[in-house]
Design a protein around this motif. Structure first.
Motif, PDB file in Angstrom:
ATOM      1  N   ASP A 183       0.866  -1.180   0.000  1.00  7.31           N
ATOM      2  CA  ASP A 183       0.000   0.000   0.000  1.00  7.31           C
ATOM      3  C   ASP A 183       0.905   1.233   0.000  1.00  7.31           C
ATOM      4  O   ASP A 183       1.683   1.439   0.931  1.00  7.31           O
ATOM      5  CB  ASP A 183      -0.893  -0.027   1.247  1.00  7.31           C
ATOM      6  CG  ASP A 183      -1.752   1.219   1.393  1.00  7.31           C
ATOM      7  OD1 ASP A 183      -2.013   1.888   0.372  1.00  7.31           O
ATOM      8  OD2 ASP A 183      -2.166   1.521   2.522  1.00  7.31           O
ATOM      9  N   ILE A 184       0.802   2.048  -1.033  1.00  6.25           N
ATOM     10  CA  ILE A 184       1.666   3.222  -1.171  1.00  6.25           C
ATOM     11  C   ILE A 184       0.902   4.477  -0.772  1.00  6.25           C
ATOM     12  O   ILE A 184      -0.133   4.795  -1.356  1.00  6.25           O
ATOM     13  CB  ILE A 184       2.187   3.345  -2.612  1.00  6.25           C
ATOM     14  CG1 ILE A 184       3.049   2.119  -2.965  1.00  6.25           C
ATOM     15  CG2 ILE A 184       2.988   4.635  -2.796  1.00  6.25           C
ATOM     16  CD1 ILE A 184       3.563   2.114  -4.392  1.00  6.25           C
ATOM     17  N   VAL A 211       7.769   8.171  -1.971  1.00  2.30           N
ATOM     18  CA  VAL A 211       7.684   7.306  -3.151  1.00  2.30           C
ATOM     19  C   VAL A 211       8.252   7.983  -4.398  1.00  2.30           C
ATOM     20  O   VAL A 211       8.767   7.314  -5.299  1.00  2.30           O
ATOM     21  CB  VAL A 211       6.215   6.860  -3.399  1.00  2.30           C
ATOM     22  CG1 VAL A 211       5.346   8.037  -3.824  1.00  2.30           C
ATOM     23  CG2 VAL A 211       6.149   5.750  -4.439  1.00  2.30           C
ATOM     24  N   LEU A 212       8.195   9.320  -4.439  1.00  4.03           N
ATOM     25  CA  LEU A 212       8.697  10.033  -5.612  1.00  4.03           C
ATOM     26  C   LEU A 212      10.217   9.949  -5.738  1.00  4.03           C
ATOM     27  O   LEU A 212      10.776  10.246  -6.795  1.00  4.03           O
ATOM     28  CB  LEU A 212       8.265  11.497  -5.578  1.00  4.03           C
ATOM     29  CG  LEU A 212       6.757  11.748  -5.658  1.00  4.03           C
ATOM     30  CD1 LEU A 212       6.467  13.235  -5.553  1.00  4.03           C
ATOM     31  CD2 LEU A 212       6.157  11.174  -6.946  1.00  4.03           C
ATOM     32  N   LYS A 232       4.647   7.671 -11.288  1.00  2.67           N
ATOM     33  CA  LYS A 232       5.728   7.093 -10.500  1.00  2.67           C
ATOM     34  C   LYS A 232       5.361   5.699  -9.989  1.00  2.67           C
ATOM     35  O   LYS A 232       6.162   4.760 -10.052  1.00  2.67           O
ATOM     36  CB  LYS A 232       6.069   8.013  -9.320  1.00  2.67           C
ATOM     37  CG  LYS A 232       6.991   7.410  -8.273  1.00  2.67           C
ATOM     38  CD  LYS A 232       8.291   6.846  -8.836  1.00  2.67           C
ATOM     39  CE  LYS A 232       9.259   7.944  -9.244  1.00  2.67           C
ATOM     40  NZ  LYS A 232      10.586   7.377  -9.616  1.00  2.67           N
ATOM     41  N   ILE A 233       4.132   5.547  -9.485  1.00  7.37           N
ATOM     42  CA  ILE A 233       3.715   4.247  -8.940  1.00  7.37           C
ATOM     43  C   ILE A 233       3.587   3.213 -10.054  1.00  7.37           C
ATOM     44  O   ILE A 233       3.960   2.046  -9.881  1.00  7.37           O
ATOM     45  CB  ILE A 233       2.408   4.399  -8.145  1.00  7.37           C
ATOM     46  CG1 ILE A 233       2.667   5.256  -6.895  1.00  7.37           C
ATOM     47  CG2 ILE A 233       1.846   3.028  -7.742  1.00  7.37           C
ATOM     48  CD1 ILE A 233       1.417   5.735  -6.194  1.00  7.37           C
ATOM     49  N   GLU A 242      -1.948   2.161 -19.807  1.00  4.65           N
ATOM     50  CA  GLU A 242      -1.790   1.405 -21.051  1.00  4.65           C
ATOM     51  C   GLU A 242      -0.447   1.712 -21.703  1.00  4.65           C
ATOM     52  O   GLU A 242       0.200   0.818 -22.274  1.00  4.65           O
ATOM     53  CB  GLU A 242      -2.941   1.726 -21.996  1.00  4.65           C
ATOM     54  CG  GLU A 242      -4.264   1.143 -21.526  1.00  4.65           C
ATOM     55  CD  GLU A 242      -5.435   1.507 -22.425  1.00  4.65           C
ATOM     56  OE1 GLU A 242      -6.478   0.817 -22.348  1.00  4.65           O
ATOM     57  OE2 GLU A 242      -5.327   2.503 -23.179  1.00  4.65           O
ATOM     58  N   ASP A 243       0.006   2.962 -21.606  1.00  5.55           N
ATOM     59  CA  ASP A 243       1.306   3.334 -22.166  1.00  5.55           C
ATOM     60  C   ASP A 243       2.443   2.604 -21.446  1.00  5.55           C
ATOM     61  O   ASP A 243       3.494   2.338 -22.047  1.00  5.55           O
ATOM     62  CB  ASP A 243       1.521   4.846 -22.073  1.00  5.55           C
ATOM     63  CG  ASP A 243       0.671   5.616 -23.078  1.00  5.55           C
ATOM     64  OD1 ASP A 243       0.117   4.981 -23.989  1.00  5.55           O
ATOM     65  OD2 ASP A 243       0.557   6.855 -22.934  1.00  5.55           O
ATOM     66  N   PHE A 244       2.258   2.284 -20.172  1.00  5.55           N
ATOM     67  CA  PHE A 244       3.268   1.537 -19.420  1.00  5.55           C
ATOM     68  C   PHE A 244       3.227   0.041 -19.744  1.00  5.55           C
ATOM     69  O   PHE A 244       4.107  -0.700 -19.332  1.00  5.55           O
ATOM     70  CB  PHE A 244       3.068   1.740 -17.913  1.00  5.55           C
ATOM     71  CG  PHE A 244       3.855   2.882 -17.345  1.00  5.55           C
ATOM     72  CD1 PHE A 244       5.200   2.722 -17.017  1.00  5.55           C
ATOM     73  CD2 PHE A 244       3.263   4.116 -17.147  1.00  5.55           C
ATOM     74  CE1 PHE A 244       5.943   3.783 -16.493  1.00  5.55           C
ATOM     75  CE2 PHE A 244       3.993   5.179 -16.618  1.00  5.55           C
ATOM     76  CZ  PHE A 244       5.334   5.023 -16.293  1.00  5.55           C
ATOM     77  N   GLY A 245       2.179  -0.390 -20.449  1.00  8.60           N
ATOM     78  CA  GLY A 245       2.088  -1.788 -20.841  1.00  8.60           C
ATOM     79  C   GLY A 245       1.183  -2.636 -19.975  1.00  8.60           C
ATOM     80  O   GLY A 245       1.161  -3.864 -20.108  1.00  8.60           O
TER      81      GLY A 245
END
Length: 294
Positions: A122-123, A174-175, A238-239, A270-273
């Protein structure tokens, strides 16, 4: 004074600040906290008398409510997914929409949660409501949670103890993470690959502040609420970048999102796959949750 009579006074005193339905909801939250009574109990016992000490407590709470301080902060606790959580101004107040996110995860991975030792991350955990709720419903899984705020994590740790679950907490921004494997070398308790990653990150743009009620804007932590207008999907990007590296094959990523940025968030994933990207509405009919798979 009869409790049922004081309810009328309570409604009148707050009528200029809150809608009647909200005042009623607040009244019954206080009723349960101070008197251990539910709505039905008062209906069945209309002659229930409130003593002077309780009356003073009610009046003190009303005074704070008139400043529009949230009732959850006044009482120091709230309920989420059937569990009790401590909250303060360092944590967001858990909302029904986030309960829906938890429900989505539990329903869509019910067999795995119950029968497999999953690793869950959990972020931006805040009060720990997501991580703790998932841990409570998945005794076999190992749950991790990270947050940039040490103060929020202190509350989350207390909530883990309160609800008798184990969650591994880590204080990190997280960044500033490039790969969770790097983080794990400094935090040995953190896993390096996960089956589920979930996040309810900051997503309210500054341009949307006019839509935020004063009791949220003036009291809840802006660090957990707002994101710059120029790059509102900063945390999602980022996540997603971390998730595509650190999810196991077929692992699942879940987000709570800005209702106005559903299409943009889908395209980003979708761009990340990611595959099987699905956008879902909350109980209010707003685009609010996204799930996808690696």
């Amino acid at each position: 004074m009869l409790l049922k009579n004081y309810k009328t006074t309570f409604l009148q005193e707050l009528s200029s600040l809150y809608e009647e339905q909200e005042i009623e909801s607040i009244f019954y939250i206080i009723l349960e906290k101070l008197h251990s009574l539910k709505r039905i109990d008062l209906a069945l016992n209309p002659q229930k008398v409130m003593d002077g000490a309780h009356l003073k407590q009610w009046k003190n709470i009303v005074s704070e409510l008139k400043t529009q301080r949230p009732i959850q902060y006044i009482l120091g606790e709230t309920e989420f997914y059937g569990l009790r959580f401590l909250v303060n101004e360092n944590t967001l107040i858990p909302r029904p929409e986030t309960e829906e996110l938890v429900e989505l995860i539990i329903e869509s991975t019910n067999y795995e949660l119950r029968n497999t030792k999953l690793k869950v991350l959990d972020i931006g955990t805040g009060s720990g409501c997501i991580a703790i709720s998932l841990s409570k419903h998945s005794a076999n899984s190992e749950v991790f949670a990270i947050d940039v705020s040490e103060e929020a994590l202190a509350v989350a740790k207390k909530n883990s103890e309160l609800n008798d679950v184990k969650v591994n907490y880590i204080n990190v921004d997280v960044l500033k993470i490039n790969d969770l494997k790097e983080l794990a070398t400094h935090n040995l308790q953190l896993a390096t690959q996960f089956d589920i990653i979930v996040s309810n990150p900051p997503y309210v743009r500054n341009l949307e502040k006019d839509e935020i009620k004063p009791n949220v804007l003036e009291y809840e932590p802006h660090l957990a609420l707002f994101v710059d207008d120029i790059d509102p999907l900063l945390f999602y990007r980022k996540i997603a970048e971390l998730a595509i590296k650190n999810l196991n094959p077929n692992g699942k990523l879940y987000f709570e999102i800005n209702q106005y940025l559903g299409k943009e968030t889908i395209k980003l994933l979708e761009d990340f796959g990611f595959r099987n990207v699905e956008l879902m509405k909350d109980i209010y009919g707003n685009d609010r949750m996204i799930s996808c798979e690696k």
